[in-house]
Design an enzyme around this catalytic site. Structure first.
Site, mmCIF file in Angstrom:
data_model
loop_
_atom_site.group_PDB
_atom_site.id
_atom_site.type_symbol
_atom_site.label_atom_id
_atom_site.label_comp_id
_atom_site.label_asym_id
_atom_site.label_seq_id
_atom_site.Cartn_x
_atom_site.Cartn_y
_atom_site.Cartn_z
ATOM 1 C CG HIS A 50 31.238 42.627 39.175
ATOM 2 N ND1 HIS A 50 31.647 43.932 39.348
ATOM 3 C CD2 HIS A 50 32.338 41.936 38.791
ATOM 4 C CE1 HIS A 50 32.930 44.023 39.082
ATOM 5 N NE2 HIS A 50 33.377 42.824 38.743
ATOM 6 C CG ASP A 54 40.032 45.022 45.015
ATOM 7 O OD1 ASP A 54 40.634 44.024 44.600
ATOM 8 O OD2 ASP A 54 39.139 45.600 44.364
ATOM 9 N NE ARG A 92 43.953 40.703 39.966
ATOM 10 C CZ ARG A 92 42.615 40.752 39.860
ATOM 11 N NH1 ARG A 92 41.921 41.607 40.599
ATOM 12 N NH2 ARG A 92 42.008 39.964 39.013
ATOM 13 C CB SER A 133 39.259 41.616 42.924
ATOM 14 O OG SER A 133 39.077 42.926 42.447
ATOM 15 C CE LYS A 178 35.523 45.570 42.160
ATOM 16 N NZ LYS A 178 36.869 44.970 42.145
#
Length: 440
Positions: free
Chosen positions: A85, A164, A171, A186, A190
């Site tokens: 990520h 989320d 956001r 966040s 995930k």
């Protein structure tokens, strides 16, 4: 318990700390639609200015996870599953190249991804450039695809961390994106809910990143390492340069083309290097029993022998898409950006290029905006490159002449061309690992 959102907003606004149960109920109530957007927007702004403690950040992460289901991919597949990520940057299409390489090396890759935030592009938005590609899969489809095709990249489903997903969109349009606790909760919710047990996190640093300084990037990396360790995951954080865009292409379909070129071994040097750095560490974290050097060798081999491209095509078809270059949309207007003088590129502002692509239509300024997948910017010269007066700096890909002309001005403003050759800088700044708190 019964919560009163206004009281929690006020307490956080005034610098107070919220109890675990209060954060949990606030998040779950918002996820169920019992707390309106305007109150959560106020709460997010209070958090932005006052921050969250490490205990509150963990509670927020756990609340996100509790808002939906979780999946235990290693148990279901009988394999160690890896994930990667990024914290978001300009031109960052890394996962689209990393996933197929890792899968081609025989390691399952399962990832839940997000959409663009502010000036940064989202992996899902890029993938939706592909006709027919499905980013929303049911959990059983996700699991089956990782097992059968070797990899999957999907959006946050209605079942996984749905709270989320709602907050993520809020956001983006309330100027509360770049907060360490919100980013960490966040991302890690995930990752934990999605089931991978080994994770490489690419933490961007610089002009085009949410973390502008190396010190702030370390704080974010350490927060995510802590959350991952508490959840029993093995985590490696790469701190990488985002003072200029990554690679050459900025814009959804343009970035997909560049990812495919990279899988064939013909990608830009900085992007290729980051892809290989991420792959080497993911493969070392897998159940193959190899180190990073061998991981890099196998990743390079997958690019050279065509197996990475084959894995990409198998993945895209599995999610309903057409993997051919011809299927990707192309902008009707392409305008060249010429250098105003001869010299070296001293600076190439990432955020300015990101905003130019956003204004062309490659991103969203409101939650309701539709993305034009064909538009964007291709950078033909980057920091340190030499250029002659009138030579090509970049190309603007636009939907019409008016937006192209405005983007040309914005792209020119992003470039500083001078007489000095700036010092060379590596894309990789540092590495932090849950195996050791010190830099690797």
């Amino acid at each position: 318990m019964t919560i009163h959102p206004a009281e929690l907003i006020q307490r956080k606004r005034d610098g107070g700390e919220l109890a675990n149960e209060e954060l949990r109920e606030l998040v779950l109530s918002y996820g169920h639609g019992d707390v309106p957007d305007y109150q959560l927007a106020a709460f997010l702004m209070a958090v932005y200015f006052r921050g969250l403690t490490s205990v509150e950040t963990l509670a927020l992460t756990e609340a996100f996870i509790a808002s939906g289901e979780t999946v235990d991919l290693p148990k279901l597949l009988g394999r160690r599953v890896v994930d990667k990520h990024s914290t978001g940057g300009v031109g960052d299409k890394t996962s689209i190249a990393v996933g197929p390489i890792v899968a081609a090396c025989g390691v399952p890759f399962g990832k839940m991804s997000g959409r663009g935030l502010g000036h940064t592009g989202g992996t899902l938005d890029k993938l939706e450039s592909i006709p027919g590609f499905r980013v929303e899969l049911e959990l059983d489809e996700f699991i089956a695809q990782v097992r059968d095709a070797g990899m999957a990249i999907i959006g946050q489903t209605a079942d996984l961390v749905p709270a989320d997903k709602k907050l993520y969109a809020l956001r983006d349009v309330t100027a509360t994106v770049d907060n360490v606790s919100l980013i960490a909760a966040s991302i890690m919710s995930k990752k934990i809910a999605g089931g991978a047990d080994a994770i490489v996190l690419d933490v961007k640093v610089g002009d085009g990143a949410f973390m502008k300084t190396l010190a702030d990037a370390r704080i974010l990396a350490e927060a995510m390492l802590d959350l991952g360790t508490r959840a029993g995951r093995e985590v490696v954080c790469l701190l990488t340069d985002m003072d200029q865009p990554l690679g050459s292409a900025v814009g959804n379909a343009l970035e997909l083309r560049e990812a495919m070129e990279t899988l064939r071994g013909a990608g830009p040097p900085d992007f290729t290097e980051l892809v290989l750095e991420a792959c080497s560490r993911l493969l070392a974290l897998s159940d193959l029993g190899i180190d990073e050097a061998e991981g890099r060798r196998r990743a390079e081999e997958a690019m050279a022998d065509g197996s990475a491209v084959a894995a990409y095509e198998r993945w895209i078809r599995a999610q309903g898409g057409d993997p051919s270059d011809e299927a990707l949309p192309r902008a009707p207007v392409v305008v060249e950006v010429e250098a105003p003088r001869a010299g070296h590129v001293m600076r190439l502002g990432a955020i300015q290029i990101g905003l130019a692509a956003l204004h062309l239509g490659a991103g969203r300024r409101t939650k309701e905006d539709e993305i034009d997948h064909s538009v964007g910017v291709v950078l033909r010269r980057k920091r340190g490159d030499e250029v002659g007066a009138g030579e090509l700096l970049a190309e603007v890909h636009a939907r019409d002449e008016a937006s192209a002309a405005e983007a040309v001005r914005e792209v020119l403003d992003a470039y500083d061309v001078g007489d000095e050759d700036p010092p060379k800088r590596s894309i990789l700044i540092d590495v932090l690992s849950s195996r050791s708190p010190a830099a690797a």
